[in-house]
Design an enzyme around this catalytic site. Structure first.
Site, short mmCIF file in Angstrom:
data_model
loop_
_atom_site.label_atom_id
_atom_site.label_comp_id
_atom_site.label_asym_id
_atom_site.label_seq_id
_atom_site.Cartn_x
_atom_site.Cartn_y
_atom_site.Cartn_z
N HIS A 188 0.83 -1.20 0.00
CA HIS A 188 0.00 0.00 0.00
C HIS A 188 0.87 1.25 0.00
O HIS A 188 0.44 2.30 -0.47
CB HIS A 188 -0.96 -0.02 1.19
CG HIS A 188 -2.15 -0.87 0.92
ND1 HIS A 188 -2.26 -2.14 1.38
CD2 HIS A 188 -3.25 -0.63 0.18
CE1 HIS A 188 -3.38 -2.66 0.95
NE2 HIS A 188 -4.00 -1.78 0.21
N GLU A 430 -5.95 -17.23 -25.13
CA GLU A 430 -4.63 -17.18 -24.49
C GLU A 430 -3.91 -18.52 -24.55
O GLU A 430 -2.90 -18.73 -23.90
CB GLU A 430 -4.69 -16.63 -23.06
CG GLU A 430 -5.68 -17.28 -22.15
CD GLU A 430 -5.73 -16.62 -20.76
OE1 GLU A 430 -4.89 -15.77 -20.44
OE2 GLU A 430 -6.62 -17.00 -19.99
N ASP A 454 -0.27 -14.99 -21.54
CA ASP A 454 -0.27 -16.45 -21.56
C ASP A 454 -0.08 -16.99 -22.97
O ASP A 454 0.57 -18.01 -23.16
CB ASP A 454 -1.56 -17.00 -20.93
CG ASP A 454 -1.44 -17.04 -19.41
OD1 ASP A 454 -0.39 -17.51 -18.91
OD2 ASP A 454 -2.37 -16.61 -18.72
N CYS A 501 -6.08 -7.95 -24.33
CA CYS A 501 -6.02 -7.46 -22.95
C CYS A 501 -4.71 -7.85 -22.27
O CYS A 501 -4.49 -7.53 -21.11
CB CYS A 501 -7.21 -7.95 -22.13
SG CYS A 501 -7.28 -9.73 -21.97
C1 PEP Z 1 -2.94 -12.71 -20.33
O1 PEP Z 1 -2.61 -13.87 -20.12
O2 PEP Z 1 -2.51 -12.03 -21.28
C2 PEP Z 1 -3.88 -12.03 -19.41
C3 PEP Z 1 -4.35 -10.84 -19.68
O3 PEP Z 1 -4.22 -12.69 -18.27
P1 PEP Z 1 -3.27 -12.74 -16.97
O4 PEP Z 1 -2.09 -11.84 -17.21
O5 PEP Z 1 -4.10 -12.31 -15.81
O6 PEP Z 1 -2.90 -14.19 -16.94
MG MG Z 2 -3.75 -15.07 -18.72
#
Ligand code: PEP
Ligand code: MG
Length: 539
Positions: A188, A430, A454, A501
């Site tokens: 924090h 992913e 991933d 993402c």
């Molecule tokens: C990813 O794998 O790109 C993803 C967005 O999920 P995380 O990073 O939470 O595994």
């Molecule tokens: Mg992921």
């Protein structure tokens, strides 16, 4: 000039005198006592005073660090009531006939150490919270309450570590930046420094020696470099960088509130990745057009039992309400691999990243999954929600997950509990398998969001947790780009939108490639949004 390298946790450039916070040591001697009951009462009285202080703090800090961050002080108040903290203190006073200060220090340090030993960054960062609470109680008991404002003028404040309470109470006018020997990026302390816009660098270790006190310094919170007695050349370089950043920020601000359009006028969306309810504020402050990835696992981490449906519902509802009409893509539980919670009792595995994780756990534990799905659907009545399944590898998995979503809706409908009738259900691409069969998955999905973190790990066979092989992790590898292109094309053929993402979405070296591929959305850390909007307009 001395150059020290730490870990930058809050960006920004600051120049000034280094001032070390020399804390007079707390009175924690092992003093024998006559009457254990009286000592326990002294401990309880100190707890009551600490609770009053924390109430006042959470009230006054609201404006400075935001409502969600100020909740930390309520968590500290809960620690004061927690039997895991109080019982050992009382036990030590009773069995060893020692003063409360010593008992609190001993019990508090043990608990902090237990947190520090957990193999999870979030839990590790909680050790400092435990220390913060113990320190408060000991200071009250010993009448030795310390503040950070004992320095004159504006300074770069240095210490072993800063507790979250200390950081929240800093006087922004006097403290130009924070530097510490220890610390955790997820603490924090680091979060508050970022919220308050105070540049901060942690983890210098013993190199950050007290001998440097009083010396002039300049630091870069982005790179984590601290220059003591800086050469004029470094000062000029960093001051120019600060000026460049100021001008760039000013120019990017012109894009705030505007739609995201490519150079040829094609609309795109810039969404934010968030991991907690309070992150929604950062998403809005960053001008996100929605949330493209709400990592729901934060609700499951840092606790010792499953969160119930009501508490999950509350969290999802709060985010949806904060985001108003903007879409919020809630990713269902992605626990396992690097994100462990002991109470799941996951099997010990040779290869956890390829083991029982994410959708595999959810499909194996329908009660757990449906609790989350009901909570999301209930929250969907309060905003613009979408559901996204992680780690999908096959059409069958997607069908089974959707079937459970249907059952969750039916259970709510049977009880007349309201939910939105049209919550889009999409998947993360992913795994290479998902990308390769994206034509089949597209027939049963409402959207795709590509998890490049991933996807890269599984495509290149590079463990994302293993720093020693990071040189083999070519994130621009043609194989990854082809899988992204394929997924995007198959999404479009089926009339779906396709976004990214994973971290690659914010890689400005690929923005033009993604625009050319026709991606519809990029979901990134909020601080990248204005920059990407400007860049996309040039593509
Ligand atoms: C990813 O794998 O790109 C993803 C967005 O999920 P995380 O990073 O939470 O595994
Ligand atoms: Mg992921």
């Amino acid at each position: 000039m001395i150059t020290l390298q730490g870990k930058g946790v809050s960006a920004g450039i600051a120049r000034g005198r280094l001032s070390f916070l020399e804390r007079t040591s707390l009175s924690v001697e092992k003093r024998p006592i006559e009457n254990a009951d009286e000592e326990i009462e002294r401990f309880n009285a100190a707890r009551r005073t600490a609770a009053n202080q924390l109430d006042a703090l959470s009230e006054t800090m609201m404006d400075k660090i935001g409502e969600e961050n100020a909740l930390l002080f309520e968590i500290h108040r809960m620690i004061l009531e927690d039997t895991d903290f109080c019982d050992p203190v009382i036990e030590i006073i009773k069995t060893e006939n020692v003063c409360a200060e010593y008992a609190v220090n001993t019990a508090g340090s043990r608990l902090a150490q237990e947190f520090a030993d957990i193999d999870d960054d979030y839990m590790k960062a909680r050790a400092i919270d435990m220390y913060d609470v113990s320190k408060r109680v000991i200071e009250i008991l010993s009448g030795n309450e310390q503040t950070l404002d004992r320095h004159d003028g504006q300074v770069i404040l240095a210490a072993d570590d800063f507790t979250p309470s200390e950081t929240a109470q800093l006087d922004r006018e006097k403290v130009l930046a924070l530097v510490s020997r220890q610390g955790a990026a997820n603490s924090h302390t680091a979060i508050f420094a970022r919220t308050m816009g105070i540049p901060a660098i942690i983890s210098f270790g013993e190199f950050l020696s007290g001998d440097l006190s009083g010396k002039q310094a300049i630091l870069d919170g982005e790179t984590g470099a601290l220059y003591v007695d800086p050469e004029p050349e470094i000062i000029r370089e960093l001051e120019e960088k600060a000026e460049r950043q100021r001008r760039e920020k000013e120019s990017l601000e012109k894009g705030r509130g505007k739609p995201t359009l490519t150079g040829s006028g094609r609309p795109m969306k810039l969404f934010a990745n968030i991991g907690s309810v309070s992150d929604a504020d950062a998403a809005l402050a960053g001008d996100a057009e929605g949330v493209g990835l709400f990592r729901s696992e934060f609700l499951y981490l840092g606790r010792d039992s499953y969160p119930d449906e009501d508490s999950q519902y509350e969290s999802y509802r709060k985010v949806l309400e904060k985001m108003g009409e903007r879409q919020v893509v809630i990713r269902t539980l992605d626990i396992g691999a690097d994100k462990q919670a002991g109470y799941f009792r996951l099997p010990e595995e040779e290869n956890p990243a390829m083991g029982m994780r994410a959708i595999r756990i959810c499909l194996t534990r329908p009660d757990l999954f449906k609790t989350q799905l009901r909570a999301i659907y209930r929250a969907s009545a309060h905003g613009n929600a979408a559901i996204m399944f992680p780690m999908i590898c096959s059409v069958d998995e997607l069908r089974r997950a959707k079937e459970m979503a249907k059952e969750a809706r039916e259970e709510l409908a049977a009880k007349n509990i309201p939910f939105s009738a049209d919550v889009p259900v999409g998947i993360m691409i992913e795994t290479p398998a998902a990308a390769i069969i994206s034509d089949l998955l597209a027939k049963e999905s409402d959207f795709f969001s590509i998890g490049t973190n991933d996807l890269t790990q599984y495509t290149l066979a590079v463990d994302r947790q293993n720093d020693s092989i990071s040189s083999f992790c070519d994130t621009h590898h043609e194989a990854i780009l082809r899988l992204i292109r394929l997924s995007c094309e198959n999404a479009h053929k089926a009339g779906l939108w396709c976004g990214i993402c994973g971290s690659l979405g914010a890689d400005i070296g690929l923005t033009k490639t993604f625009v050319d591929m026709g991606l519809d959305e990029l979901s990134v850390e909020p601080s990248y949004i204005l920059k990407l909007r400007a860049l996309i307009a040039e593509c």
